[in-house]
Design a protein around this motif. Sequence first.
Motif, PDB file in Angstrom:
ATOM      1  N   VAL A 137     -14.401   9.736 -21.142  1.00 42.39           N
ATOM      2  CA  VAL A 137     -13.541   9.853 -19.954  1.00 42.39           C
ATOM      3  C   VAL A 137     -13.070  11.302 -19.792  1.00 42.39           C
ATOM      4  N   VAL A 138     -12.625  11.900 -20.898  1.00 46.31           N
ATOM      5  CA  VAL A 138     -12.107  13.276 -20.835  1.00 46.31           C
ATOM      6  C   VAL A 138     -13.244  14.255 -20.507  1.00 46.31           C
ATOM      7  N   LYS A 139     -14.412  14.020 -21.107  1.00 48.39           N
ATOM      8  CA  LYS A 139     -15.567  14.893 -20.843  1.00 48.39           C
ATOM      9  C   LYS A 139     -15.983  14.811 -19.386  1.00 48.39           C
ATOM     10  N   ARG A 140     -15.951  13.584 -18.862  1.00 43.37           N
ATOM     11  CA  ARG A 140     -16.375  13.378 -17.474  1.00 43.37           C
ATOM     12  C   ARG A 140     -15.371  14.004 -16.506  1.00 43.37           C
ATOM     13  N   ASP A 141     -14.071  13.884 -16.806  1.00 48.68           N
ATOM     14  CA  ASP A 141     -13.038  14.539 -15.981  1.00 48.68           C
ATOM     15  C   ASP A 141     -13.333  16.030 -15.916  1.00 48.68           C
ATOM     16  N   GLU A 142     -13.558  16.577 -17.103  1.00 48.41           N
ATOM     17  CA  GLU A 142     -13.799  18.012 -17.250  1.00 48.41           C
ATOM     18  C   GLU A 142     -15.009  18.438 -16.398  1.00 48.41           C
ATOM     19  N   ALA A 143     -16.114  17.673 -16.519  1.00 53.74           N
ATOM     20  CA  ALA A 143     -17.333  18.019 -15.781  1.00 53.74           C
ATOM     21  C   ALA A 143     -17.116  17.833 -14.281  1.00 53.74           C
ATOM     22  N   ASP A 144     -16.488  16.721 -13.877  1.00 46.86           N
ATOM     23  CA  ASP A 144     -16.340  16.421 -12.444  1.00 46.86           C
ATOM     24  C   ASP A 144     -15.341  17.362 -11.763  1.00 46.86           C
ATOM     25  N   GLU A 184      -5.452   8.100 -21.238  1.00 45.87           N
ATOM     26  CA  GLU A 184      -5.374   7.005 -22.221  1.00 45.87           C
ATOM     27  C   GLU A 184      -5.485   5.647 -21.519  1.00 45.87           C
ATOM     28  N   VAL A 185      -4.757   5.501 -20.425  1.00 41.94           N
ATOM     29  CA  VAL A 185      -4.780   4.232 -19.692  1.00 41.94           C
ATOM     30  C   VAL A 185      -6.181   3.993 -19.113  1.00 41.94           C
ATOM     31  N   ARG A 186      -6.778   5.060 -18.573  1.00 42.70           N
ATOM     32  CA  ARG A 186      -8.112   4.900 -17.971  1.00 42.70           C
ATOM     33  C   ARG A 186      -9.152   4.532 -19.026  1.00 42.70           C
ATOM     34  N   ALA A 187      -9.063   5.179 -20.199  1.00 39.74           N
ATOM     35  CA  ALA A 187     -10.025   4.872 -21.270  1.00 39.74           C
ATOM     36  C   ALA A 187      -9.836   3.433 -21.746  1.00 39.74           C
ATOM     37  N   ASP A 188      -8.597   3.006 -21.828  1.00 39.02           N
ATOM     38  CA  ASP A 188      -8.307   1.645 -22.276  1.00 39.02           C
ATOM     39  C   ASP A 188      -8.895   0.616 -21.303  1.00 39.02           C
ATOM     40  N   ARG A 189      -8.741   0.900 -20.005  1.00 39.67           N
ATOM     41  CA  ARG A 189      -9.284  -0.032 -19.005  1.00 39.67           C
ATOM     42  C   ARG A 189     -10.809  -0.068 -19.084  1.00 39.67           C
ATOM     43  N   ARG A 190     -11.443   1.106 -19.197  1.00 41.31           N
ATOM     44  CA  ARG A 190     -12.914   1.181 -19.291  1.00 41.31           C
ATOM     45  C   ARG A 190     -13.403   0.439 -20.536  1.00 41.31           C
ATOM     46  N   TRP A 191     -12.677   0.639 -21.646  1.00 43.56           N
ATOM     47  CA  TRP A 191     -13.074   0.006 -22.907  1.00 43.56           C
ATOM     48  C   TRP A 191     -13.021  -1.522 -22.778  1.00 43.56           C
ATOM     49  N   ILE A 248     -11.007   7.160  -0.903  1.00 52.11           N
ATOM     50  CA  ILE A 248     -10.270   7.055  -2.170  1.00 52.11           C
ATOM     51  C   ILE A 248     -10.990   7.892  -3.220  1.00 52.11           C
ATOM     52  N   ASP A 249     -10.326   8.918  -3.687  1.00 52.68           N
ATOM     53  CA  ASP A 249     -10.897   9.747  -4.744  1.00 52.68           C
ATOM     54  C   ASP A 249     -10.022   9.667  -5.980  1.00 52.68           C
ATOM     55  N   GLY A 250     -10.602  10.092  -7.101  1.00 51.80           N
ATOM     56  CA  GLY A 250      -9.822  10.122  -8.330  1.00 51.80           C
ATOM     57  C   GLY A 250     -10.733  10.153  -9.534  1.00 51.80           C
ATOM     58  N   PRO A 251     -10.150  10.356 -10.712  1.00 55.62           N
ATOM     59  CA  PRO A 251     -10.959  10.487 -11.923  1.00 55.62           C
ATOM     60  C   PRO A 251     -11.550   9.160 -12.398  1.00 55.62           C
ATOM     61  N   ALA A 252     -12.477   9.265 -13.331  1.00 49.77           N
ATOM     62  CA  ALA A 252     -13.170   8.092 -13.870  1.00 49.77           C
ATOM     63  C   ALA A 252     -12.185   7.091 -14.459  1.00 49.77           C
ATOM     64  N   GLY A 253     -12.376   5.832 -14.110  1.00 46.93           N
ATOM     65  CA  GLY A 253     -11.584   4.770 -14.730  1.00 46.93           C
ATOM     66  C   GLY A 253     -10.195   4.584 -14.150  1.00 46.93           C
ATOM     67  N   ALA A 254      -9.900   5.208 -13.021  1.00 45.91           N
ATOM     68  CA  ALA A 254      -8.557   5.050 -12.439  1.00 45.91           C
ATOM     69  C   ALA A 254      -8.415   3.682 -11.760  1.00 45.91           C
ATOM     70  N   GLY A 255      -9.539   2.983 -11.613  1.00 48.28           N
ATOM     71  CA  GLY A 255      -9.488   1.664 -10.972  1.00 48.28           C
ATOM     72  C   GLY A 255      -9.882   1.725  -9.506  1.00 48.28           C
ATOM     73  N   LYS A 256     -10.525   2.814  -9.124  1.00 45.45           N
ATOM     74  CA  LYS A 256     -10.875   2.994  -7.706  1.00 45.45           C
ATOM     75  C   LYS A 256     -11.722   1.840  -7.171  1.00 45.45           C
ATOM     76  N   SER A 257     -12.769   1.468  -7.925  1.00 51.02           N
ATOM     77  CA  SER A 257     -13.670   0.426  -7.398  1.00 51.02           C
ATOM     78  C   SER A 257     -12.958  -0.907  -7.251  1.00 51.02           C
ATOM     79  N   THR A 258     -12.179  -1.282  -8.267  1.00 50.71           N
ATOM     80  CA  THR A 258     -11.476  -2.566  -8.210  1.00 50.71           C
ATOM     81  C   THR A 258     -10.559  -2.611  -6.994  1.00 50.71           C
TER      82      THR A 258
END
Length: 237
Positions: free
Chosen positions: A189-196, A163-170, A20-30
């Motif tokens: 979240v946006v910075k990390r997407d950009e870097a990753d 927006e949804v990912r940042a809201d969940r992380r927050w 399972i891959d995807g950007p930060a905060g997509a809920g992958k771990s949960t």
Amino acid sequence: MNEQNTNQTANQTPYVSVAIDGPAGAGKSTIARRVAAELGYLYVDTGAIYRTVGYHMSLMGIGPKDKDGIERCIDDVNIQIEYQADGIQHMILNGQDVTDRIRTPEMSMMASGVAAQDCVRAYLLDMQRELARTHNVVMDGRDIGTVVLPNAQVKVYLTASAEVRADRRWKELTAKGEQVRYEDVYTDVVKRDEADMNRKIAPLKCADDAEVLDCSYLTIDQVVAEMKAIIRRKTAQ
Ligand code: DC
């Protein structure tokens, strides 16, 4: 799991790998944790491994872009993963349990930084592959379907809007009592997407053979059900 196609030839292992891959905060771990528990598979949170390396570097006073410093120190990093009765993947760094210290916004950025270094990725590759060689796994990260387990029987790219990912992380951080502003979490979240997504080595991208699952407007139960349906479909004889 005798009803499943274990893809022994491609993987050289009798075990099933779910990447399972995807950007930060997509809920992958949960999602990955729940799916693994329901199927009786081992859940491997690879982000936690990069966080542990980042934590070690920060203890050593080494910044996330200090290539020479990271190369100098990487051999001193001894990581063990322990699965304890609480169901949490405990990260043991040089004999110390650091599980509670790697989930801060600072460690998110440290992890993303050290993850862009070749020596770190090379160092962690075998550890991740060995777990999949010896267990049925649900492994989540950024490059699992593309680099770590290119022969995984099941690949899912789990995503959601920034927006949804940042809201969940927050919500996750504030529930733990951390004083953080939504705007700052969104920027991270946006910075990390950009870097990753733009690093040279093993960038976050959707594998050609992955199923894309956008969970912006789905509940956790719906995503888990969808994920299990994909796994059933991909592993059915
Ligand atoms: O999944 P996470 O947010 O805990 O991951 C932290 C960072 O680690 C992420 O921003 C990028 C890096 N990472 C990676 O490069 N490759 C992975 N397989 C997992 C995480």
